[in-house]
Every structure is written in C-alpha cells, then in structure tokens.
Design a protein around this motif. Structure first.
Motif, short mmCIF file in Angstrom:
data_model
loop_
_atom_site.label_atom_id
_atom_site.label_comp_id
_atom_site.label_asym_id
_atom_site.label_seq_id
_atom_site.Cartn_x
_atom_site.Cartn_y
_atom_site.Cartn_z
N PRO A 7 0.96 -1.08 0.32
CA PRO A 7 -0.09 -0.43 0.00
C PRO A 7 0.99 0.82 -0.10
CG PRO A 7 0.27 -0.72 2.50
CD PRO A 7 0.75 -1.50 1.43
N ILE A 8 2.37 1.48 0.41
CA ILE A 8 3.06 2.26 0.49
C ILE A 8 3.52 2.71 -0.62
CG2 ILE A 8 4.59 3.65 1.79
CD1 ILE A 8 1.85 3.20 3.56
N ALA A 9 4.45 1.63 -1.18
CA ALA A 9 5.06 1.59 -2.43
C ALA A 9 5.74 0.28 -3.02
CB ALA A 9 6.71 2.92 -1.67
N LYS A 10 5.81 0.11 -3.86
CA LYS A 10 6.56 -0.40 -5.34
C LYS A 10 8.12 -1.42 -4.37
CE LYS A 10 3.58 0.18 -8.82
NZ LYS A 10 2.85 -0.25 -8.60
N GLN A 26 5.75 -2.05 5.16
CA GLN A 26 4.68 -1.59 5.24
C GLN A 26 3.73 -2.64 5.84
OE1 GLN A 26 4.00 -0.48 0.80
NE2 GLN A 26 5.51 -2.33 0.40
N ALA A 86 0.06 -1.32 7.39
CA ALA A 86 -0.81 -0.36 6.02
C ALA A 86 -1.43 -1.54 5.51
CB ALA A 86 0.07 0.78 5.43
#
Lengths: 240, 240
Positions: free
Chosen positions: B117-120, B127, B130
C-alpha cells in the motif's frame, strides 16, 4: 449528441472525457451538473450504477450515446477519439494512443492513492501517516518515472515533439495536460523542481491550453476548479 | 507468431495475455522464459523498456507482433481478442469487453496494493501495518463490490449466465478466472466466505478451467505457480 454522467462536484476521471468533448467542440450534456429537478445531480449517476441494464457500468465516467452506455475512461476515449478527430486514423496509432492512455490511467490511480493509500471509504485524516510515506515514494520515484516517460515519448515522436501521438493533438495530449495540471495543484513544490527537466512536456501542456476551444473551456464555468474532493488534492504536508 | 515479454518468475499481468494465447492455441514465445543464452531472462524485458524505439513501452507485459510493440494488458487483449476469436465480432460487444477488462485491471491494482500500500520499491515487511488495514478494507468492501459486479454481469447477460460477454468464452472470462484463482490463493478464508454468494462466477471459473486447452495449460510447466513475488500473495495475517 452525447450525455456524460459523472459526479458533479469534482473534475475526477470525468475531466478526461470533458476535455476531449470540449476540445472537439462536441455537443454534450454533463447530466449530473443539470439541476436535480431536471434529472441532474449525483442521483443521476447513482441511478445508472444501480440500474439493471444488462450492461450497467461499474463506475463513472459513463458516456451515453445512441442508447449505449460506455464506461472506463480509456474505453470512452478509444471510442470518442476517431469520432472527434482526436486520434490518427491508422489502427497502429490508435493502439499506441490507447496504450499511452492506459499509462496515464495507472499514473492517475497512483496520484489518487497518495492521499488515500489505505481505503477510499476512510477520510484522509484517518490515513495520514501512510499518506505521507506513499507520497514520498510517489514524488521521489513515481512522478519522475511517469513524467520522464512522457518526455521521452515526445522526444522520440517521429512526427516531432509537439504532440504525443503523430502530428496533431490527440486525446492523449489532453489527458497528459490534465495530469500535469493536477500535479501542479497537488504537488506544486515537487512540480517546480521537476518541470525544468521536462521541457517538452511543459511546452506540450502550454500548447494544449492555448488551443482556442480548450482555452475557452478552461476559462468557463464548465471547468470545475481543482478541489479537495478530487483525484488531485493539495495537502502541503504531502508535497515536500 | 507472437513474442510475449514478461518477467519470467511470476504470473503477474503477463498471465492475462498467456491465458488468451493458450486458450486460443496460438503459437507464441514467452521470451523471458527462454534461457539467457538464447536471449531470454529478465534482461530481455529490461532491454525493451530501456530501448530508444519511438514507441518503447512503459512496462510489461509487451506483445511483439509484426515488428509492433503492444503493451498495457487491456490494450493487448483488445488487439488479440478479434485475432484469436476471443471476443464477439460486433464493435459494441468489443467495447463492452474492453470496459469489463478495465474493471478487472482496476481490481488487480487493488489486489496488488493490499500487500504494497505504501510503495512498490519497499518490501512487504516495511509496510505491514498499512497492508493490514488496506487488506481489511479490500476484503470487507472491495472484494464484495467487484465480485458482486461480475456476478451481476453474468446474471444479466442476455445470452445466458455462462459467459461474461455474449454466447462464447472471451478474453474477459479468462481474466476473471485468473483474478478469482489469484484471490483464492491470496485470500482463501475470505474467498470461502464469499464464494457461496457468487454461484455464477464460481461456475464460470470452473467452466473456464475445463476448456481443453486451458486445462492442458494449467497442468503444464508453462503455468508458473502462484508465489510470493506476484500480484496475488498469501500472507495469512492479511486474510482474516
């Protein structure tokens, strides 16, 4: 004659369709922006989504033409492009335009999720720490990646760097203009840092905004201002 | 003759294209799954992305045919559908198929973002809180919404509830099958709760899996197993 169904208080994904219709001077009704007494308002959109039509759409924007409901932004634009003269005639260029439009769509999802990384149904205030982290990655990695790609597409266009596809304005140019406008609203600091490295893209956006019909539209009341309910929202804490 | 370029160790978005090619019995090379000595491996995909071709794609999957690079899953399938007999002939049905495919694409992004959900570029482990919150919203609200929509499309199909579009299997059916298979892998508990309410969808997936070419493919080594590097990943803590 086209009927567009989209939420009346935001640009959102509907704006990519509005821009195409406006740039081509097409006649259309922005149905939900009509008075509720006349069948407008959010209820007009909701009714379509809850309808029992065999091809009831999943989500707006929805274009109604000749009794057909067409939804999904890229699908609507692939349909409108040839009818409005907003894409080259050959099939290969149309596939290329559609491909670029779907890249824009991916970028738009990521831009939206900067302020809603956890869930659409929660308020921004309920997901602020995650939004801050997601925005950092978006600004540092994803914006340069997408904007750099668009810049490269312009630089490599065999017909010249004026337009994304071929030698004339297409719906892809309008969509790229819209994304850049949205990012300037949402992430002004990040954009002012990034723009100098993307001169062709910056020039493209100015070129689009200068088109007489587009310019008239942008000045009109039909253009809903950017606001904190749309895809692109300005939270200073997310724009480092 | 088709060349498919996609990361060799995951199903990912490439799988939607593989399924269409396999179901139609088309001849194709899964380029990156060839030995590196023979031009395969991740390098084959990376070379395309870093290329200077005027129409170099943004991301895989990429289909090469007659010297044209076609990317974006929905764009590839809109191209392949008519050639492989995996979509009805009339334009309206093709638009409808494309529309549904783009709904599938939206669902796939949301399924992926449950664990990222935060960054690939960050690991899942970076993460997790989240991811837990996002997965809860996905399982409770988004899965029922998308699956319910597919069920309704089947129920309302004027040609009967066997297929998503018209009276025969289309690439949309293959994609819906793939998403359901992925969700069963990633969220087995959630799916076992949701499936009884979606009998037409469950029947569709069984019907797709029974198609002789599909069945042979699923049993073959060409079908990469689901794993923790793909879109659909099984983290028990995300599947409440």
């Amino acid at each position: 004659m086209y009927n567009l169904y989209y939420w009346p208080h935001i640009q959102g994904r509907g704006e990519f369709v509005r821009l195409a219709l406006e740039a081509a001077g097409a006649e259309y009704v922005d149905v939900a922006r009509q008075p509720e007494k006349k069948g407008g308002g959010r209820a007009a959109v909701a009714a379509l989504l809850q309808g029992t039509d065999p091809r009831a759409p999943f989500a707006p924007p929805i274009l109604e033409v000749d009794g057909e409901w067409i939804s999904q932004t890229g699908n609507i634009l692939a349909f409108l492009g040839p009818r409005l003269g907003l894409v080259p005639r050959d099939e290969r260029s149309r596939r290329w335009a559609n491909q670029l439009q779907l890249v824009v769509a991916d970028f738009v999802v990521e831009a939206h999720d900067t302020h809603h990384p956890i869930a659409k149904h929660l308020y921004y205030e309920e997901q602020k720490p995650a939004a801050r982290r997601r925005s950092r990655a978006f600004v540092e990695l994803r914006m340069p990646k997408f904007l750099g790609y668009f810049e490269a597409v312009l630089a490599r266009n065999p017909k010249g760097p004026e337009w994304m596809v071929g030698a004339a304005m297409s719906y892809v140019d309008l969509s790229v203009f819209q994304v850049v406008a949205g990012l300037r609203y949402a992430f002004p600091k990040a954009m002012s840092r990034l723009e100098p490295a993307h001169p062709l893209l910056v020039a493209l956006c100015a070129r689009v905004a200068r088109q007489p019909r587009v310019a008239r539209y942008l000045r009109s009341k039909r253009r809903i201002p950017f606001n904190q309910g749309g895809i692109f929202r300005h939270y200073p804490e997310l724009d480092r």
